[in-house]
Design a protein around this motif. Structure first.
Motif, PDB file in Angstrom:
ATOM      1  N   VAL A 244       0.847  -1.187   0.000  1.00 14.23           N
ATOM      2  CA  VAL A 244       0.000   0.000   0.000  1.00 14.23           C
ATOM      3  C   VAL A 244       0.886   1.241   0.000  1.00 14.23           C
ATOM      4  N   GLY A 245       0.563   2.184  -0.880  1.00 16.73           N
ATOM      5  CA  GLY A 245       1.297   3.453  -0.940  1.00 16.73           C
ATOM      6  C   GLY A 245       0.771   4.414   0.112  1.00 16.73           C
ATOM      7  N   ILE A 246       1.349   4.335   1.310  1.00 19.57           N
ATOM      8  CA  ILE A 246       0.901   5.178   2.420  1.00 19.57           C
ATOM      9  C   ILE A 246       1.046   6.661   2.071  1.00 19.57           C
TER      10      ILE A 246
ATOM     11  N   HIS B 164       0.787   8.079  -0.816  1.00 18.07           N
ATOM     12  CA  HIS B 164      -0.297   8.454  -1.728  1.00 18.07           C
ATOM     13  C   HIS B 164      -1.605   8.624  -0.951  1.00 18.07           C
ATOM     14  N   LEU B 165      -1.870   7.701  -0.021  1.00 24.54           N
ATOM     15  CA  LEU B 165      -3.087   7.807   0.787  1.00 24.54           C
ATOM     16  C   LEU B 165      -3.064   9.067   1.640  1.00 24.54           C
TER      17      LEU B 165
ATOM     18  N   SER C 226      -6.092   8.971  -9.043  1.00 25.72           N
ATOM     19  CA  SER C 226      -5.424   7.853  -8.365  1.00 25.72           C
ATOM     20  C   SER C 226      -5.474   6.594  -9.216  1.00 25.72           C
TER      21      SER C 226
ATOM     22  N   GLU D  64       0.355   3.841  -8.802  1.00 30.74           N
ATOM     23  CA  GLU D  64       0.244   3.199  -7.489  1.00 30.74           C
ATOM     24  C   GLU D  64      -0.213   1.753  -7.647  1.00 30.74           C
ATOM     25  N   THR D  65      -0.050   0.990  -6.572  1.00 33.38           N
ATOM     26  CA  THR D  65      -0.430  -0.416  -6.581  1.00 33.38           C
ATOM     27  C   THR D  65      -1.953  -0.552  -6.619  1.00 33.38           C
TER      28      THR D  65
ATOM     29  N   THR E 279      -3.573   0.129  -3.258  1.00 32.63           N
ATOM     30  CA  THR E 279      -3.659   1.559  -2.932  1.00 32.63           C
ATOM     31  C   THR E 279      -4.857   2.172  -3.634  1.00 32.63           C
ATOM     32  N   LYS E 280      -5.048   1.816  -4.891  1.00 29.92           N
ATOM     33  CA  LYS E 280      -6.183   2.353  -5.652  1.00 29.92           C
ATOM     34  C   LYS E 280      -7.516   1.916  -5.043  1.00 29.92           C
TER      35      LYS E 280
ATOM     36  N   LEU F  59      -8.010   1.120  -1.877  1.00 28.88           N
ATOM     37  CA  LEU F  59      -8.160   1.856  -0.617  1.00 28.88           C
ATOM     38  C   LEU F  59      -8.601   3.299  -0.850  1.00 28.88           C
ATOM     39  N   VAL F  60      -8.084   3.931  -1.902  1.00 32.77           N
ATOM     40  CA  VAL F  60      -8.520   5.289  -2.234  1.00 32.77           C
ATOM     41  C   VAL F  60     -10.008   5.288  -2.552  1.00 32.77           C
TER      42      VAL F  60
END
Length: 176
Positions: free
Chosen positions: A2-4, A6-7, A65, A70-71, A74-75, A77-78
């Protein structure tokens, strides 16, 4: 993975949109009232436009996003965070109208836009309440929604404002 970062960036932008939407709604309604419009007319003119712009801004962040490098997690989670935080974000321009009405000692419930927003949120909350039960649960859920949305907005505003406040106060003294 997860791209923290980016979040965190997206949550910071969310906070900026919440504060911006609140302030813009307040400024637009106060501006309309300064030209002679009634508070309810000002709210009815401003809220639909500002609610749409706020939702479109959140949607743009999600789309950006999705086209980023991003992974996939991550997407996802966004997207999940955007869905969870959509109603609190939409509450921000409505909260500005409610705050102005409170200060002006006027009932905001006469605004058609406010009533439409409340009915829309109530429909969403009603669906959720059907899973749990009946009775006064919907009113309690509405009240909880207002509090949670206001707290989320305040926290997001504070988190964004704190670094600026620290810079304005200057550097902390370093021990000798």
């Amino acid at each position: 993975m997860v791209g923290i970062g980016h979040l965190k960036r997206r949550l910071g932008q969310y906070a900026g949109v919440w504060v911006g939407s609140f302030l813009l709604a307040g400024a637009v309604m106060l501006g309309l009232m300064a030209t002679g419009a009634d508070l309810m007319d000002a709210a009815d003119l401003a809220l639909p436009v500002l609610l749409s712009l706020t939702a479109l801004t959140l949607g743009a962040g999600v789309v950006i996003s999705f086209f980023s490098t991003e992974t996939p997690m991550t997407k996802i989670l966004v997207l999940v965070l955007a869905l969870l935080l959509l109603l609190p974000l939409l509450w921000s321009p409505v909260a500005a109208a409610a705050a102005i009405a409170f200060v002006a000692d006027r009932p905001i419930e006469y605004s058609q836009a406010y009533v439409a927003f409340r009915l829309g949120v109530s429909d969403v909350l009603w669906s959720a309440s059907q899973l749990i039960g009946y009775g006064g649960f919907l009113d309690a859920l509405w009240s909880a929604f207002q509090w949670v949305a206001s707290i989320v907005g305040f926290i997001s505003a504070w988190v964004n404002a704190w670094p600026v406040i620290k810079r304005l106060l200057g550097q902390e003294p370093t021990p000798a």
